[in-house]
Structures are given as structure tokens and as C-alpha cells.
Design a protein around this motif. Structure first.
Motif, PDB file in Angstrom:
ATOM      1  N   TRP A  99      59.515  70.823 -18.063  1.00  0.00           N
ATOM      2  CA  TRP A  99      59.547  70.865 -16.599  1.00  0.00           C
ATOM      3  C   TRP A  99      60.772  70.124 -16.041  1.00  0.00           C
ATOM      4  O   TRP A  99      61.046  70.166 -14.861  1.00  0.00           O
ATOM      5  CB  TRP A  99      58.256  70.312 -15.992  1.00  0.00           C
TER       6      TRP A  99
ATOM      7  N   LYS B  16      57.474  73.995 -10.406  1.00  0.00           N
ATOM      8  CA  LYS B  16      56.224  73.600  -9.768  1.00  0.00           C
ATOM      9  C   LYS B  16      55.608  72.400 -10.508  1.00  0.00           C
ATOM     10  O   LYS B  16      55.134  71.444  -9.903  1.00  0.00           O
ATOM     11  CB  LYS B  16      55.259  74.791  -9.797  1.00  0.00           C
ATOM     12  N   ARG B  17      55.663  72.505 -11.826  1.00  0.00           N
ATOM     13  CA  ARG B  17      55.098  71.429 -12.649  1.00  0.00           C
ATOM     14  C   ARG B  17      55.847  70.117 -12.408  1.00  0.00           C
ATOM     15  O   ARG B  17      55.260  69.057 -12.346  1.00  0.00           O
ATOM     16  CB  ARG B  17      55.191  71.845 -14.121  1.00  0.00           C
ATOM     17  N   LYS B  18      57.162  70.226 -12.270  1.00  0.00           N
ATOM     18  CA  LYS B  18      57.980  69.037 -12.037  1.00  0.00           C
ATOM     19  C   LYS B  18      57.617  68.371 -10.706  1.00  0.00           C
ATOM     20  O   LYS B  18      57.548  67.149 -10.598  1.00  0.00           O
ATOM     21  CB  LYS B  18      59.480  69.380 -12.053  1.00  0.00           C
ATOM     22  N   GLU B  19      57.368  69.206  -9.710  1.00  0.00           N
ATOM     23  CA  GLU B  19      56.983  68.704  -8.387  1.00  0.00           C
ATOM     24  C   GLU B  19      55.713  67.845  -8.505  1.00  0.00           C
ATOM     25  O   GLU B  19      55.644  66.739  -7.976  1.00  0.00           O
ATOM     26  CB  GLU B  19      56.704  69.924  -7.508  1.00  0.00           C
ATOM     27  N   ILE B  20      54.729  68.387  -9.223  1.00  0.00           N
ATOM     28  CA  ILE B  20      53.457  67.666  -9.415  1.00  0.00           C
ATOM     29  C   ILE B  20      53.714  66.364 -10.163  1.00  0.00           C
ATOM     30  O   ILE B  20      53.225  65.299  -9.794  1.00  0.00           O
ATOM     31  CB  ILE B  20      52.445  68.549 -10.200  1.00  0.00           C
ATOM     32  N   GLN B  21      54.529  66.475 -11.225  1.00  0.00           N
ATOM     33  CA  GLN B  21      54.838  65.330 -12.077  1.00  0.00           C
ATOM     34  C   GLN B  21      55.512  64.210 -11.259  1.00  0.00           C
ATOM     35  O   GLN B  21      55.124  63.055 -11.339  1.00  0.00           O
ATOM     36  CB  GLN B  21      55.793  65.804 -13.194  1.00  0.00           C
ATOM     37  N   ASP B  22      56.501  64.599 -10.461  1.00  0.00           N
ATOM     38  CA  ASP B  22      57.230  63.623  -9.653  1.00  0.00           C
ATOM     39  C   ASP B  22      56.309  62.923  -8.655  1.00  0.00           C
ATOM     40  O   ASP B  22      56.412  61.720  -8.430  1.00  0.00           O
ATOM     41  CB  ASP B  22      58.387  64.303  -8.899  1.00  0.00           C
ATOM     42  N   ARG B  23      55.403  63.698  -8.062  1.00  0.00           N
ATOM     43  CA  ARG B  23      54.457  63.140  -7.093  1.00  0.00           C
ATOM     44  C   ARG B  23      53.549  62.126  -7.788  1.00  0.00           C
ATOM     45  O   ARG B  23      53.297  61.040  -7.269  1.00  0.00           O
ATOM     46  CB  ARG B  23      53.633  64.276  -6.481  1.00  0.00           C
ATOM     47  N   GLU B  24      53.099  62.497  -8.992  1.00  0.00           N
ATOM     48  CA  GLU B  24      52.257  61.609  -9.804  1.00  0.00           C
ATOM     49  C   GLU B  24      52.943  60.275 -10.048  1.00  0.00           C
ATOM     50  O   GLU B  24      52.362  59.218  -9.838  1.00  0.00           O
ATOM     51  CB  GLU B  24      52.001  62.258 -11.178  1.00  0.00           C
ATOM     52  N   SER B  27      53.282  57.932  -7.161  1.00  0.00           N
ATOM     53  CA  SER B  27      52.031  57.332  -6.677  1.00  0.00           C
ATOM     54  C   SER B  27      51.662  56.060  -7.432  1.00  0.00           C
ATOM     55  O   SER B  27      50.784  55.317  -7.021  1.00  0.00           O
ATOM     56  CB  SER B  27      50.889  58.344  -6.788  1.00  0.00           C
TER      57      SER B  27
END
Lengths: 202, 202
Positions: A99, B16-24, B27
Motif C-alpha cells: 500500500w 485506499k488501504r494506505k489512506e486507512i493505514q495513515d489514519r490509523e 490516531s
């Protein structure tokens, strides 16, 4: 009185256990290079492989690490293992997680280059341990063909150990392995909002 | 054409996966010393802790290892870690497994001595990581009281990490931990008649 009885009971129980243990140990006679797999979603897969590298280095044997996903990252274990000079070769040949690159062709090319380096180690009589870090991920995404990987591993020197890490080990890899441990996450500090820390995660 | 589409699909999925990962990652903000537990019947519990020691040493922090069961055994990892001089202190204070000593009083006395050494490390501001190897076994046989152990661990310096290993971790230990991994044996080479080998098991 009770304490004396307790001790006697404990002694008897443990003597029996030792007998079983000794018999077990005596029944195992073969020594040869192992193919081991650390898989599962829990922490400790790569870390346990690096701990094993330490054990091999302490025994004077050569270790080769090939990382299929991690690239030129600055990791604590890499710094530490530099102390062992020529006894260890560290190849971080990944391009980062899928990713991060977002480019399948580039990922495949990186894995091919990494496999060439791995294969050279699998052909070296003087290498005691080859760690194929995150190889399972490369296999899972079909960046490398399992058949070819297993064939190359199978033809290594008979006393050479190979340690494969990464989530989602393929059934064929588990089938071929002598030892498989699944690291299961029971609890993870990331869930409690704690971030990755130097010396722990990298 | 299909290949181009495949690549586009892959790129989109991974973006898309990177977006989720970055948000994680964003946080998670807290940094503090962790209490971690490696338990289960599989291999890799202690080895992963020693791998972590390597990472901490690579980051220039001090490590203390206290072994509650293993005694003055000759292990590869101990040899290897001698290279780090004062940065690491290794205390193998056990008397062997309970079925070796067959003497409960002696086992308890050894664990008491080991705990004193552990507690000194838990009171040292300059120690980054304390490994309490096979502590779970000492707790399981009630050689040490869990309440006291957890109280001493809780009062350590806030940036100090503690790694506890051993099968059968008590529920109270798991409750207190920030991170718990269970090493599950999927397959073990001892079952195939292969013996313990230098550099692998010791």
C-alpha cells in the motif's frame, strides 16, 4: 507435617516427569537443517527470527537476512547486528508495503531481486541460517511462485536452517516446513492508542 | 489491456488501504513503557524477547535479562550479547526446570533471589528493557506471588519496557499487560524425531 508431605509429593511427581522428559529427549536423534515458519497476526514473528540469528551468531555460524518487504529502513536490530561484521549479511530489498508502493510491477521486480540474493545464500555451504523475512507476504500476493521458492529451499545444504516469516503462510509452505509457530494477537497496545516506539517496533 | 486494468485496480485498492493505514497511525499518539507477555506452547517466546533486546541495544538503550528457570547454561544468545558489554546485564538465576531440581523449596529460594535482581532493574531509570524470562512458570507454580510481582512492575519508570515470557500466563498477568502474543505450535520438528541442535534450541 503437611509441608513435608507436600515436598515429598512434589519430588515424586517431578521425578516421574523427569523420567518422561529424559525418554523423550533420548528418542530424538536426527540433526539437520530445519525449515521453520513464523506466521499469524501477532507480534514477534520477525523478532523471534532475529533472536535466533543472535543464537546462531553466538555459536560462530554465518547468518544471512533477506527482507522482502522492508526496504532501506533504519531498524534497531540492523544497527545492533553490525557488530558481528562479516558473520552476518543483511539485505533489505523490499520497496515497502504494497500500500506504500501501489505498484504491482515494481513490487514483483523487487521480490525477484530479493529472491536472487536469497537463492545465493541457499547455495552457500558456510551459511548456517537464512532468514527470509516477510517472504509469506510476497508469496501471498503471488509476487513469487511458491513452487520455485520451495524447490530452491529444498536443494540447500543439509545442515542449513531457513526461517520464513510473515502473515498468511500458504498451506504449501506449512506443509513443507519442519516447524511452524503461529503468533496469535491476544492483546495489542496499538488498540489502546499507543504509537510505534523506537526500540520496540523499529 | 487486462494487465493495465489490473494494475489500475491494484493501485486504487492500495491507495485506499494506505489512506486507512495513515489514519490509523495518526490516531496513536501515546508513548510509554509497555508490559508485554509472550505465552503459549509454541516456540519463539524467549527468542522474540531476545530479538527485541537486540533492537533496544541497537537504539543505545540498556537491557537487563533475568532468567527464572534457566541456570548457568551455555546459550548462543548469551555469548552473542556479551559483545554489547555494559549495555546488557544477563542474570541466569534459575536452578533448572522443576523436574530437574525436584525440590520445591530450592525452586522458591531461587525465584526469590531472581526477583530481587529483577526488582533492582525495575527501579533503574537508565534501563530501557527488562526481560523476565520464564517468569510465567515461576508464577504458575506459585514460587512467586502474582500480586507482588505486578505491584513491583507497576511502579517502574514510565518509559521502561518489561517483557515477560513463559507458558500458561496467569489471567491476572494478561489483564495487566499492554500487549500479549500467544505462540501456538502448529507443527514441531521434535515430533519428527529431530533433536535439539546448537544454534537453534540453545
Amino acid at each position: 507435617m503437611t509441608e513435608v508431605n507436600d515436598n515429598a509429593r512434589h519430588q515424586k511427581k517431578m521425578a516421574k516427569r523427569k523420567e518422561i522428559q529424559d525418554r523423550e529427549v533420548a528418542s530424538k536423534t536426527e540433526a539437520r537443517g530445519l525449515l521453520a515458519v513464523h506466521t499469524g497476526a501477532g507480534k514477534g514473528k520477525s523478532t523471534a527470527a532475529f533472536g535466533l540469528a543472535l543464537r546462531m551468531l553466538g555459536r560462530g555460524r554465518k547468518v544471512v537476512v533477506v527482507q522482502f518487504i522492508k526496504g532501506a529502513w533504519d531498524t534497531g536490530e540492523r544497527h545492533a547486528l553490525e557488530r558481528f561484521g562479516d558473520q552476518i549479511a543483511w539485505h533489505a530489498l523490499g520497496e515497502g508495503f504494497t500500500w506504500e508502493t501501489q505498484d504491482r510491477e515494481r513490487d514483483i521486480a523487487a521480490c525477484e531481486r530479493a529472491w536472487d540474493v536469497a537463492n545465493a545464500a541457499l547455495n552457500s555451504e558456510d551459511v548456517g541460517l537464512v532468514i527470509l523475512d516477510e517472504l509469506n507476504i510476497a508469496l501471498r500476493y503471488d509476487y513469487l511462485a511458491l513452487d520455485r521458492v520451495l524447490a530452491d529451499i529444498a536443494q540447500r545444504p543439509p545442515n542449513q536452517h531457513v526461517w520464513v516469516t510473515g502473515r498468511n503462510a500458504k498451506p504449501g509452505m506449512i506443509e513443507a516446513a519442519d516447524m511452524v509457530t503461529e503468533m496469535m494477537p491476544v492483546k495489542h497496545h496499538f488498540k489502546a492508542g499507543i504509537r510505534a516506539q523506537e526500540g520496540i517496533e523499529f
